[in-house]
Design a protein around this motif. Sequence first.
Motif, mmCIF file in Angstrom:
data_model
loop_
_atom_site.group_PDB
_atom_site.id
_atom_site.type_symbol
_atom_site.label_atom_id
_atom_site.label_comp_id
_atom_site.label_asym_id
_atom_site.label_seq_id
_atom_site.Cartn_x
_atom_site.Cartn_y
_atom_site.Cartn_z
ATOM 1 N N SER A 279 -6.234 -13.133 -1.977
ATOM 2 C CA SER A 279 -5.076 -13.031 -1.076
ATOM 3 C C SER A 279 -4.761 -11.576 -0.719
ATOM 4 N N LEU A 280 -5.222 -10.626 -1.548
ATOM 5 C CA LEU A 280 -4.981 -9.203 -1.262
ATOM 6 C C LEU A 280 -6.242 -8.529 -0.693
ATOM 7 N N GLY A 281 -7.226 -9.342 -0.361
ATOM 8 C CA GLY A 281 -8.462 -8.789 0.226
ATOM 9 C C GLY A 281 -9.163 -7.843 -0.740
ATOM 10 N N GLN A 282 -9.160 -8.194 -2.036
ATOM 11 C CA GLN A 282 -9.703 -7.258 -3.028
ATOM 12 C C GLN A 282 -11.215 -7.427 -3.239
ATOM 13 N N ASN A 283 -11.964 -6.535 -2.616
ATOM 14 C CA ASN A 283 -13.400 -6.410 -2.866
ATOM 15 C C ASN A 283 -13.601 -4.951 -3.212
ATOM 16 N N PHE A 284 -13.805 -4.698 -4.504
ATOM 17 C CA PHE A 284 -13.789 -3.306 -4.974
ATOM 18 C C PHE A 284 -15.157 -2.637 -4.863
ATOM 19 N N LEU A 285 -15.121 -1.328 -4.644
ATOM 20 C CA LEU A 285 -16.340 -0.516 -4.659
ATOM 21 C C LEU A 285 -16.391 0.178 -6.015
ATOM 22 N N SER B 137 -20.184 -4.779 5.707
ATOM 23 C CA SER B 137 -19.051 -3.933 6.067
ATOM 24 C C SER B 137 -19.537 -2.690 6.812
ATOM 25 N N SER B 138 -18.626 -2.054 7.519
ATOM 26 C CA SER B 138 -18.971 -0.824 8.246
ATOM 27 C C SER B 138 -17.869 0.197 8.064
ATOM 28 N N VAL B 139 -18.273 1.446 7.996
ATOM 29 C CA VAL B 139 -17.275 2.523 7.989
ATOM 30 C C VAL B 139 -17.162 3.019 9.429
ATOM 31 N N GLY C 230 -6.588 0.276 -5.007
ATOM 32 C CA GLY C 230 -7.092 -0.653 -6.032
ATOM 33 C C GLY C 230 -7.308 0.060 -7.344
ATOM 34 N N PRO C 231 -8.480 -0.128 -7.980
ATOM 35 C CA PRO C 231 -8.728 0.568 -9.252
ATOM 36 C C PRO C 231 -9.055 2.046 -9.070
ATOM 37 N N GLY C 232 -9.237 2.489 -7.815
ATOM 38 C CA GLY C 232 -9.346 3.938 -7.592
ATOM 39 C C GLY C 232 -10.703 4.478 -7.197
ATOM 40 N N GLY C 233 -11.634 3.618 -6.849
ATOM 41 C CA GLY C 233 -12.985 4.093 -6.512
ATOM 42 C C GLY C 233 -13.007 5.110 -5.386
ATOM 43 N N LEU C 234 -12.326 4.781 -4.282
ATOM 44 C CA LEU C 234 -12.355 5.704 -3.137
ATOM 45 C C LEU C 234 -11.495 6.944 -3.415
ATOM 46 N N ALA C 235 -10.362 6.735 -4.101
ATOM 47 C CA ALA C 235 -9.502 7.891 -4.434
ATOM 48 C C ALA C 235 -10.308 8.899 -5.263
ATOM 49 N N LEU D 152 -1.292 21.045 5.098
ATOM 50 C CA LEU D 152 -2.587 20.356 5.078
ATOM 51 C C LEU D 152 -2.673 19.380 6.247
ATOM 52 N N LYS D 153 -3.916 19.091 6.674
ATOM 53 C CA LYS D 153 -4.105 18.180 7.813
ATOM 54 C C LYS D 153 -4.097 16.729 7.339
ATOM 55 N N PRO D 154 -3.179 15.902 7.883
ATOM 56 C CA PRO D 154 -3.151 14.498 7.463
ATOM 57 C C PRO D 154 -4.357 13.721 8.004
ATOM 58 N N GLN D 155 -5.029 13.003 7.115
ATOM 59 C CA GLN D 155 -6.169 12.152 7.503
ATOM 60 C C GLN D 155 -5.956 10.815 6.798
ATOM 61 N N ILE D 156 -6.335 9.720 7.436
ATOM 62 C CA ILE D 156 -6.191 8.408 6.800
ATOM 63 C C ILE D 156 -7.581 7.902 6.401
ATOM 64 N N ALA D 157 -7.679 7.371 5.179
ATOM 65 C CA ALA D 157 -8.956 6.805 4.726
ATOM 66 C C ALA D 157 -8.671 5.522 3.953
ATOM 67 N N ALA D 158 -9.571 4.571 4.029
ATOM 68 C CA ALA D 158 -9.345 3.310 3.305
ATOM 69 C C ALA D 158 -10.590 2.444 3.293
ATOM 70 N N ASN D 159 -10.664 1.627 2.260
ATOM 71 C CA ASN D 159 -11.534 0.460 2.270
ATOM 72 C C ASN D 159 -10.542 -0.677 2.471
ATOM 73 N N LEU D 160 -10.361 -1.064 3.726
ATOM 74 C CA LEU D 160 -9.234 -1.951 4.076
ATOM 75 C C LEU D 160 -9.415 -3.368 3.539
ATOM 76 N N PRO D 161 -8.291 -4.015 3.169
ATOM 77 C CA PRO D 161 -8.377 -5.432 2.821
ATOM 78 C C PRO D 161 -8.846 -6.214 4.050
ATOM 79 N N TYR D 162 -9.944 -6.977 3.913
ATOM 80 C CA TYR D 162 -10.562 -7.657 5.064
ATOM 81 C C TYR D 162 -9.573 -8.514 5.842
ATOM 82 N N ASN D 163 -8.745 -9.239 5.090
ATOM 83 C CA ASN D 163 -7.900 -10.239 5.747
ATOM 84 C C ASN D 163 -6.866 -9.636 6.689
ATOM 85 N N ILE D 164 -6.522 -8.348 6.494
ATOM 86 C CA ILE D 164 -5.500 -7.758 7.377
ATOM 87 C C ILE D 164 -5.965 -6.426 7.993
ATOM 88 N N ALA D 165 -7.284 -6.237 8.026
ATOM 89 C CA ALA D 165 -7.803 -4.976 8.595
ATOM 90 C C ALA D 165 -7.365 -4.821 10.051
#
Length: 280
Positions: free
Chosen positions: A23-29, A203-205, A56-61, A117-130
Motif C-alpha cells: 500500500s506504500l509502494g515499498q520496493n526497496f533498493l 523501472s527507469s530513472v 524507506g530504510p535509507g538506501g538512496l539517502a 545550497l541548490k535544492p534538488q529533488i531525488a527519489a525512488n518513488l512509490p509506484y502507486n502514486i508516482a
Amino acid sequence: MSADPLPPLREVIAASGLSAKKSLGQNFLLDLNITRKIARAVPNLENAHVLEVGPGPGGLARGLLLEGAAKVTAIEKDARCIPALEQIQEHYPERFCYHIGDALEADEKDLLGEGNLKPQIAANLPYNIASAFLVKWLEGEPWPPFWHSLTVMLQKEVALRLVAGPGTRTYGRLSVLAQWRSTPRILFHIPPEAFTPKPKVTSSVIQIIPSHPAAGLTGKEISAFTQTLFGQRRKILRNVLRPFGETVGDVLATEGINPGLRPENLSVEEICRLAKKLIN
Ligand code: SAM
C-alpha cells in the motif's frame, strides 16, 4: 570512493522489522552500487541540498551521502523507518535529517528551508502514486521552481509517457505537463531484480530540469486543460473541446488545427496555444 560506514541494508531492515507494504509502494533498493549510481545523476551534488521523498530504510539517502551530497533532507510516511533513519542521522548529524509525514501534502520549500545550497529533488518513488508526485511538481508555480532538478525512479511505462511525442500511444497529459516547460530525459533503466520485493515491471530513472519559461499559462491551467483533452483521447477535437463553448470552431480554424484530429495528434506547442485561447 568512500566506504559505507553503516550496517548492510538487509540487516537494517531485519532489525527494524520493516516488511515491505504494498500500500506504500515499498520496493526497496538494497544494493548501494545502484543507489550511488542514481545519486551521481543528481547535478552538482556537492553543492546540493537534496530533498528525498520516501527514504524507506535509507538506501538512496546513504547513496547520496556517500557520493558527497552537501545535505539531504528526507520525508517518509512510514514511521517504521525511524530506527533506520535515526541511524543515518547519528552518523551524518550535519548532513542528514528526516521528517515523518506525507510528502504529497508537504511544502517542499518549507522542508528544505533557506540556505545557499541548490535544492534538488531525488527519489525512488512509490509506484502507486508516482504520477501524483509528478503532477504535483510539474503543475507548480512559479516556474522555474525553487528546485533545480528532479531525478527520480519510477515505472518505465510512466517514464516513456513523460518523454513521448505526438501521435504515439504513450503521448498524453504527463507528456505535455513535462514537456511544455522542461526537457524530460530517461537516464537509465533498472531491472526488477534490483528491488526487494521484486516488482513485476522494469523501472527507469528520469531527470527533469526546468527550462522553458511559462508561456502565459499557469501550471494549474495547463494541468486542467490536458485533463479534459486527454480524458477522452479517442474523441475528435471538435467534441472533446465542446465544454469550452461556441468559439471552439473559430479558435481551431484561426490556429489552423483540423477539428477532426484526436488530442494525441496535437503537438505540445499547439496544445498550449489552444489552452491560452480557450481558457482566457
Ligand atoms: N528510497 C527507498 C529505496 O530506494 O529503497 C525506498 C523507496 S520505496 C519505492 C518508496 C518509499 O516511499 C517507501 O519507503 C514508502 O514508505 C514511501 N512513501 C510512500 N508514500 C509516501 C508519501 N505519501 N510520502 C512520503 N513517503 C512515502
